[in-house]
Design a protein around this motif. Structure first.
Motif, PDB file in Angstrom:
ATOM      1  N   UNK A 289       0.846  -1.189   0.000  1.00 45.91           N
ATOM      2  CA  UNK A 289       0.000   0.000   0.000  1.00 45.91           C
ATOM      3  C   UNK A 289       0.882   1.241   0.000  1.00 45.91           C
ATOM      4  N   UNK A 290       0.721   2.083  -1.037  1.00 42.84           N
ATOM      5  CA  UNK A 290       1.484   3.319  -1.201  1.00 42.84           C
ATOM      6  C   UNK A 290       0.530   4.509  -1.258  1.00 42.84           C
ATOM      7  N   UNK A 291       1.105   5.689  -1.160  1.00 39.83           N
ATOM      8  CA  UNK A 291       0.284   6.899  -1.218  1.00 39.83           C
ATOM      9  C   UNK A 291       0.674   7.756  -2.415  1.00 39.83           C
ATOM     10  N   UNK A 292      -0.333   8.242  -3.138  1.00 34.38           N
ATOM     11  CA  UNK A 292      -0.164   9.243  -4.177  1.00 34.38           C
ATOM     12  C   UNK A 292      -1.162  10.348  -3.902  1.00 34.38           C
ATOM     13  N   UNK A 293      -0.660  11.553  -3.622  1.00 36.72           N
ATOM     14  CA  UNK A 293      -1.522  12.677  -3.244  1.00 36.72           C
ATOM     15  C   UNK A 293      -2.443  12.261  -2.106  1.00 36.72           C
ATOM     16  N   UNK A 294      -3.740  12.364  -2.290  1.00 35.61           N
ATOM     17  CA  UNK A 294      -4.669  12.028  -1.213  1.00 35.61           C
ATOM     18  C   UNK A 294      -5.342  10.676  -1.431  1.00 35.61           C
ATOM     19  N   UNK A 295      -4.600   9.763  -2.087  1.00 41.50           N
ATOM     20  CA  UNK A 295      -5.134   8.426  -2.360  1.00 41.50           C
ATOM     21  C   UNK A 295      -4.149   7.360  -1.904  1.00 41.50           C
ATOM     22  N   UNK A 296      -4.683   6.258  -1.367  1.00 42.70           N
ATOM     23  CA  UNK A 296      -3.914   5.027  -1.188  1.00 42.70           C
ATOM     24  C   UNK A 296      -4.044   4.213  -2.461  1.00 42.70           C
ATOM     25  N   UNK A 297      -2.934   3.564  -2.867  1.00 44.15           N
ATOM     26  CA  UNK A 297      -2.974   2.690  -4.017  1.00 44.15           C
ATOM     27  C   UNK A 297      -2.193   1.418  -3.715  1.00 44.15           C
ATOM     28  N   UNK A 298      -2.627   0.314  -4.309  1.00 46.31           N
ATOM     29  CA  UNK A 298      -1.945  -0.977  -4.119  1.00 46.31           C
ATOM     30  C   UNK A 298      -0.948  -1.184  -5.248  1.00 46.31           C
ATOM     31  N   UNK A 299       0.294  -1.510  -4.871  1.00 47.71           N
ATOM     32  CA  UNK A 299       1.367  -1.694  -5.845  1.00 47.71           C
ATOM     33  C   UNK A 299       2.084  -3.013  -5.592  1.00 47.71           C
ATOM     34  N   UNK A 300       2.419  -3.718  -6.655  1.00 47.55           N
ATOM     35  CA  UNK A 300       3.251  -4.910  -6.565  1.00 47.55           C
ATOM     36  C   UNK A 300       4.531  -4.704  -7.363  1.00 47.55           C
ATOM     37  N   UNK A 301       5.507  -5.559  -7.116  1.00 51.13           N
ATOM     38  CA  UNK A 301       6.788  -5.500  -7.824  1.00 51.13           C
ATOM     39  C   UNK A 301       7.038  -6.864  -8.450  1.00 51.13           C
ATOM     40  N   UNK A 302       7.196  -6.890  -9.782  1.00 47.53           N
ATOM     41  CA  UNK A 302       7.442  -8.115 -10.530  1.00 47.53           C
ATOM     42  C   UNK A 302       8.736  -7.921 -11.309  1.00 47.53           C
ATOM     43  N   UNK A 303       9.627  -8.938 -11.288  1.00 48.89           N
ATOM     44  CA  UNK A 303      10.907  -8.787 -11.982  1.00 48.89           C
ATOM     45  C   UNK A 303      11.326 -10.095 -12.642  1.00 48.89           C
ATOM     46  N   UNK A 304      12.294  -9.986 -13.554  1.00 46.05           N
ATOM     47  CA  UNK A 304      12.801 -11.160 -14.266  1.00 46.05           C
ATOM     48  C   UNK A 304      14.134 -10.824 -14.899  1.00 46.05           C
ATOM     49  N   UNK A 305      14.980 -11.839 -15.080  1.00 47.42           N
ATOM     50  CA  UNK A 305      16.215 -11.695 -15.851  1.00 47.42           C
ATOM     51  C   UNK A 305      15.880 -11.792 -17.329  1.00 47.42           C
ATOM     52  N   UNK A 306      16.309 -10.814 -18.104  1.00 41.36           N
ATOM     53  CA  UNK A 306      16.034 -10.830 -19.534  1.00 41.36           C
ATOM     54  C   UNK A 306      16.831 -11.941 -20.224  1.00 41.36           C
ATOM     55  N   UNK A 307      16.225 -12.530 -21.237  1.00 41.46           N
ATOM     56  CA  UNK A 307      16.898 -13.568 -22.016  1.00 41.46           C
ATOM     57  C   UNK A 307      18.082 -12.969 -22.760  1.00 41.46           C
ATOM     58  N   UNK A 308      19.085 -13.783 -22.998  1.00 41.75           N
ATOM     59  CA  UNK A 308      20.283 -13.321 -23.703  1.00 41.75           C
ATOM     60  C   UNK A 308      19.907 -12.695 -25.048  1.00 41.75           C
ATOM     61  N   UNK A 309      20.466 -11.509 -25.292  1.00 37.08           N
ATOM     62  CA  UNK A 309      20.231 -10.849 -26.571  1.00 37.08           C
ATOM     63  C   UNK A 309      18.928 -10.093 -26.674  1.00 37.08           C
ATOM     64  N   UNK A 310      18.133 -10.010 -25.600  1.00 40.82           N
ATOM     65  CA  UNK A 310      16.856  -9.283 -25.664  1.00 40.82           C
ATOM     66  C   UNK A 310      17.125  -7.803 -25.944  1.00 40.82           C
TER      67      UNK A 310
END
Length: 418
Positions: A289-310
């Motif tokens: 849960x994060x805040x932007x101005x006067x709103x709460x917003x739900x945020x996730x973090x997704x990551x990955x290693x890029x394939x060789x040569x991408x």
């Protein structure tokens, strides 16, 4: 009217306290109001859908020709040499991204002066203060913003939500983002007003990009894609409540918001998997849960290693348009959007950020405004699921647009020039 040379000006927003969205490093490259190394424009690409071709390929070729390492994003980051470009500011519209993947591009943009693709390559400047911008929030100098005119009524917006729910019931889609638009006449210089957006709390990607007869101002909190040392990260935001203790509790407890959010996280995992090494996609954080101005917003973090040569083309085709502002499945959601939104998304819901020798950092152009010679344009919307309440969705879009409209209006008492 819009004046001056076309440059990007990104303003670094410092730490804003517990609960705010974290600040991304993008703005440190081109900064308003601070004494960081000066940059100037070396070359520029502007493209519109009517020009033909694949914008992602055109962008990669242009940046590669300029000397930026975009053919293989897994290469180690490096510091540019004295004769090399410092990096590039990049903007890609939703319509351009949809065009690149063969999806419906939607209705015509209400601000056709803004290109669908802009890339500005920067180099170090010998002048320590090139093209110094007007300070955000300063004297308005006769700035006047007229009344807002919506592209649809609240009832029409609610009807579009119902149409989305009907499509979900048929099994055409699981979720779709529905976005509305409004515009207002203005007089005076719009650039200080657009620059004020960067001062909004949580403006992780805050700044102004301008060209001949147009400008974009951004206050986005959302990372579309960041690449550092071959690892790609996206931070989808989905789920909104007022920034009160009650609103935070409601957001944490809402089955509808969680279901909508997890669907988009799954979509983002799938998007990254298309360009990732097998087995490297992970959810680093779910439903923060994060805040932007006067709103709460739900945020996730997704990551990955890029394939060789991408390369850049592959990456952009995988993640654009952003899943949190389209829906699932993405192509079907874009078809639904094209059928029911009254005007094009223009500068909104696209990508804006930095591509350099040290990596990529592109934000999603939510909480964004654009201007042409006569009018200011804003967009806002939200994700629709079977559990969505049409009136609540209309109210949520208005709540997201309110801080942007207030920042554009400026201090009380701004007047129309005589």
């Amino acid at each position: 009217m819009i004046r001056g040379e076309s440059t990007l000006r990104m303003r670094h927003i410092g730490p804003l306290g517990v609960g705010t969205l974290p600040v991304r490093p993008l703005a440190s490259r081109t900064v308003t109001g601070t004494r960081l190394p000066a940059l100037r424009e070396r070359s520029r690409l502007e493209w519109r859908i009517t020009d033909g071709g694949d914008p992602t390929r055109l962008l990669e070729d242009f940046l590669a020709h300029a000397g930026l390492p975009v053919r293989d994003l897994t290469a180690p980051p490096r510091t540019p040499g004295p004769d090399e470009p410092a990096g590039a500011t990049v903007y890609l519209s939703t319509a351009a991204a949809a065009h690149a993947i063969g999806a419906p591009t939607g209705p015509a943009s209400p601000v056709p002066a803004v290109p669908d693709l802009v890339a500005v390559v920067h180099e170090p400047a010998t002048d320590p203060h090139p093209d110094r911008p007007t300070a955000a929030g300063g004297p308005t100098g006769g700035w006047w913003l007229g009344p807002w005119r919506e592209s649809w009524t609240p009832a029409q917006h609610a009807a579009a939500v119902e149409q989305a729910r009907t499509a979900i019931a048929r099994g055409d889609i699981y979720q779709v983002n529905v976005v509305g638009h409004a515009s207002a006449d203005y007089t005076g210089d719009p650039l200080p007003a657009l620059a004020r957006l960067a001062t909004l709390p949580g403006a992780r990607y805050g700044g102004v990009l301008q060209g001949a007869g147009w400008a974009i101002g951004c206050a986005s909190p959302e990372t579309l894609v960041e690449v550092t040392a071959g690892r790609a990260t996206t931070r989808p935001i989905k789920g909104t409540r007022p920034a009160t203790a009650t609103g935070r509790a409601e957001l944490l407890a809402s089955p509808k918001e969680r279901a909508e959010h997890v669907m988009i996280v799954d979509l983002e995992r799938n998007d990254l998997a298309r360009v990732a090494k097998t087995g490297t996609v992970r959810v680093d954080e779910l439903y923060g849960i994060r805040r932007w101005c006067d709103l709460w917003q739900a945020e996730s973090v997704v990551s990955a290693d890029l394939a060789d040569g991408c390369g850049l083309t592959q990456l952009l085709r995988a993640v654009c348009p952003g899943g949190s502002v389209t829906g699932a499945p993405k192509h079907a959601a874009l078809a639904e959007i094209a059928a029911h939104e009254p005007v094009g998304r223009g500068a909104s819901m696209g990508a804006l950020g930095w591509i350099g020798p040290d990596g990529i950092d592109l934000g999603l152009t939510i909480r964004t405004a654009a201007v042409d010679a006569d009018r200011v344009h804003v967009w806002a919307g939200g994700g629709i699921t079977w559990g969505s309440d049409p009136d609540a969705e209309v109210a949520e879009a208005a709540a997201k647009a309110a801080p942007v409209r207030a920042a554009l209006a400026g201090p009380a008492g701004t007047r129309r020039p005589a």
